[in-house]
Scaffold this motif. Structure first.
Motif, PDB file in Angstrom:
ATOM      1  N   PRO A 188       1.035  -1.415  -0.156  1.00 29.00           N
ATOM      2  CA  PRO A 188      -0.153  -0.017   0.092  1.00 29.00           C
ATOM      3  C   PRO A 188       0.560   1.089  -0.325  1.00 29.00           C
ATOM      4  CG  PRO A 188      -1.236  -1.388   1.569  1.00 29.00           C
ATOM      5  CD  PRO A 188       0.149  -2.036   1.469  1.00 29.00           C
ATOM      6  N   GLU A 189       1.818   1.275   1.063  1.00 30.03           N
ATOM      7  CA  GLU A 189       3.112   2.269   0.870  1.00 30.03           C
ATOM      8  C   GLU A 189       3.427   2.889  -0.760  1.00 30.03           C
ATOM      9  OE1 GLU A 189       3.352  -0.881   2.350  1.00 30.03           O
ATOM     10  OE2 GLU A 189       2.563   0.043   3.585  1.00 30.03           O
ATOM     11  N   GLN A 190       4.149   1.486  -1.800  1.00 24.38           N
ATOM     12  CA  GLN A 190       4.321   2.022  -2.764  1.00 24.38           C
ATOM     13  C   GLN A 190       3.128   2.645  -3.629  1.00 24.38           C
ATOM     14  OE1 GLN A 190       6.248  -1.821  -5.462  1.00 24.38           O
ATOM     15  NE2 GLN A 190       6.375  -0.531  -6.897  1.00 24.38           N
ATOM     16  N   ASP A 200      -9.604   3.883   0.210  1.00 27.68           N
ATOM     17  CA  ASP A 200      -9.945   2.923   0.950  1.00 27.68           C
ATOM     18  C   ASP A 200      -9.566   1.627  -0.169  1.00 27.68           C
ATOM     19  OD1 ASP A 200     -10.770   4.398   3.147  1.00 27.68           O
ATOM     20  OD2 ASP A 200     -12.675   4.043   2.408  1.00 27.68           O
ATOM     21  N   THR A 201      -9.840   1.339  -0.426  1.00 28.87           N
ATOM     22  CA  THR A 201      -9.143  -0.185  -1.211  1.00 28.87           C
ATOM     23  C   THR A 201      -7.786   0.502  -2.668  1.00 28.87           C
ATOM     24  OG1 THR A 201     -11.076   0.613  -3.411  1.00 28.87           O
ATOM     25  CG2 THR A 201     -12.142  -0.752  -1.210  1.00 28.87           C
ATOM     26  N   GLN A 239      -3.887  -7.730   1.340  1.00 37.95           N
ATOM     27  CA  GLN A 239      -4.543  -7.024  -0.278  1.00 37.95           C
ATOM     28  C   GLN A 239      -5.497  -8.218  -1.827  1.00 37.95           C
ATOM     29  OE1 GLN A 239       0.016  -5.499   0.277  1.00 37.95           O
ATOM     30  NE2 GLN A 239      -0.993  -4.117  -2.047  1.00 37.95           N
ATOM     31  N   ILE A 240      -5.244  -9.368  -1.206  1.00 36.26           N
ATOM     32  CA  ILE A 240      -6.059 -10.456  -2.059  1.00 36.26           C
ATOM     33  C   ILE A 240      -7.001 -10.240  -1.904  1.00 36.26           C
ATOM     34  CG2 ILE A 240      -6.340 -12.504  -3.327  1.00 36.26           C
ATOM     35  CD1 ILE A 240      -4.049 -10.988  -4.382  1.00 36.26           C
ATOM     36  N   PHE A 241      -7.608  -9.815  -0.215  1.00 39.04           N
ATOM     37  CA  PHE A 241      -9.014 -10.240  -0.362  1.00 39.04           C
ATOM     38  C   PHE A 241      -9.827  -8.932  -0.464  1.00 39.04           C
ATOM     39  CE2 PHE A 241      -7.827 -13.459   3.635  1.00 39.04           C
ATOM     40  CZ  PHE A 241      -8.176 -13.994   2.355  1.00 39.04           C
ATOM     41  N   GLU A 242      -9.177  -7.907  -0.706  1.00 37.07           N
ATOM     42  CA  GLU A 242      -9.137  -6.450  -1.032  1.00 37.07           C
ATOM     43  C   GLU A 242     -10.177  -6.316  -2.100  1.00 37.07           C
ATOM     44  OE1 GLU A 242      -7.545  -2.414  -2.606  1.00 37.07           O
ATOM     45  OE2 GLU A 242      -7.143  -3.190   0.121  1.00 37.07           O
ATOM     46  N   VAL A 246     -13.942  -6.095  -3.537  1.00 35.34           N
ATOM     47  CA  VAL A 246     -14.230  -5.284  -4.680  1.00 35.34           C
ATOM     48  C   VAL A 246     -14.679  -5.634  -6.141  1.00 35.34           C
ATOM     49  CG1 VAL A 246     -14.000  -3.094  -6.253  1.00 35.34           C
ATOM     50  CG2 VAL A 246     -12.805  -3.284  -3.999  1.00 35.34           C
ATOM     51  N   ASN A 247     -14.105  -6.384  -6.683  1.00 32.97           N
ATOM     52  CA  ASN A 247     -13.797  -7.107  -7.672  1.00 32.97           C
ATOM     53  C   ASN A 247     -15.424  -8.001  -7.966  1.00 32.97           C
ATOM     54  OD1 ASN A 247     -12.598  -6.115  -9.463  1.00 32.97           O
ATOM     55  ND2 ASN A 247     -11.358  -7.685  -9.000  1.00 32.97           N
ATOM     56  N   LEU A 248     -15.902  -8.684  -6.760  1.00 31.96           N
ATOM     57  CA  LEU A 248     -17.243  -9.707  -6.715  1.00 31.96           C
ATOM     58  C   LEU A 248     -18.125  -9.064  -6.671  1.00 31.96           C
ATOM     59  CD1 LEU A 248     -15.489 -13.202  -4.439  1.00 31.96           C
ATOM     60  CD2 LEU A 248     -16.107 -12.050  -7.089  1.00 31.96           C
ATOM     61  N   MET A 249     -17.778  -8.314  -5.912  1.00 33.68           N
ATOM     62  CA  MET A 249     -19.206  -7.006  -5.176  1.00 33.68           C
ATOM     63  C   MET A 249     -20.130  -6.101  -6.428  1.00 33.68           C
ATOM     64  SD  MET A 249     -18.541  -4.937  -1.796  1.00 33.68           S
ATOM     65  CE  MET A 249     -20.199  -3.749  -1.483  1.00 33.68           C
TER      66      MET A 249
END
Length: 280
Positions: A188-190, A200-201, A239-242, A246-249
């Motif tokens: 996330p920092e990069q 948030d995502t 990060q993978i769960f994020e 997002v994509n499944l929603m």
């Protein structure tokens, strides 16, 4: 003999059919000469064990894809089986179980109920938006195959074969862990510093934009299967769960997690036909 790679090399040089054949023959001759030289330096064979060792070490193993020689248990020992990963998976279990239960039913496989087959896994990978420049169907298949904990001997029944070819829920969790290591998303920092992703995502936003523009950060060295990892697996899984969420929603037109869980539980109806599940 193993399939020659000379054909690909010849085609890569733009040769025609005749040129392919010639290039293939030259490559075969070159390989035979190299193999003969390697064997000659070893001197006379000293019995059957020596002959067997030479066959494996000089002839067969050098032609095997490096991934085939990896120990699947090393990932489990070094990356997966630790407290931080266990805590994260327990926290996300309702969501992950809903995803698993939804996709394992897509192929309507009557001979393998309750488990996720390869064709269903690949459908999940595609719909989850995880494929990108550095993570393709090939890597997804490797994650699936390495995550299977069961094996089948020659006396096994067809029913046992159906069980060994697919994933249980625990296998599914392991496969996701392997996907996280192979995808190896930028931290996330990069993403915030170099890409300006500060929502948030950020990880999901990065892959969505990269899919549209085909512009990615350079692949992280630690994404390779053959180098030590630099980040904890639970960080990558987060990060993978994020990205999954997002994509499944979006795919299921869900405004929040409760709605997504409801849509996943409803299935897709009997008119959705993914095809009979088979081992790929």
């Amino acid at each position: 003999r193993p399939k020659s790679s000379g054909r690909k090399a010849a085609r890569g040089r733009g040769g025609d059919a005749g040129g392919d054949a010639g290039g293939d023959g030259e490559a075969d001759t070159s390989r035979r000469d190299a193999l003969g030289s390697a064997l000659a330096t070893l001197g006379p064979v000293d019995g059957f064990p020596d002959a067997w060792s030479r066959l494996m070490d000089v002839v067969l193993l050098p032609a095997v894809a490096p991934e085939a020689l990896l120990d699947p248990d090393e990932f489990r020992r070094e990356r997966l089986y630790n407290e931080d990963v266990d805590i994260l998976l327990k926290e996300r279990r309702p969501f992950l179980e809903a995803v698993f239960d939804h996709y394992r039913q897509l192929a309507c496989s009557l001979d393998n109920p309750g488990r996720l087959d390869m064709v269903e896994w690949l459908e999940f990978m595609s719909e989850s938006g995880l494929y990108h420049k550095y993570f393709t169907q090939r890597e997804a298949k490797l994650a699936f195959i390495w995550a299977r904990l069961r094996w089948r001997d020659e006396s096994s029944s067809v029913a046992q074969w159906n069980r060994t070819r697919s994933l249980t829920f625990l296998d599914f969790l392991e496969a996701l862990g392997r996907v996280a290591d192979m995808v190896s998303p930028p931290p996330p920092e990069q993403l915030a510093k170099e890409g300006g992703f500060s929502s948030d995502t950020p990880t999901a936003d990065y892959y969505a934009r990269s899919a549209e523009t085909s512009i990615y950060f350079p692949d992280r060295p630690s994404a390779s299967l053959f180098v030590p990892k630099t980040r904890p697996l639970d960080d990558k899984l987060e990060q993978i769960f994020e990205v999954l969420k997002v994509n499944l929603m979006e795919r299921f037109d869900a405004r929040d997690m409760d709605t997504l869980l409801l849509r996943l539980s409803q299935g897709r109806g009997r008119y959705y036909q993914l095809g009979k599940s088979t081992m790929v």
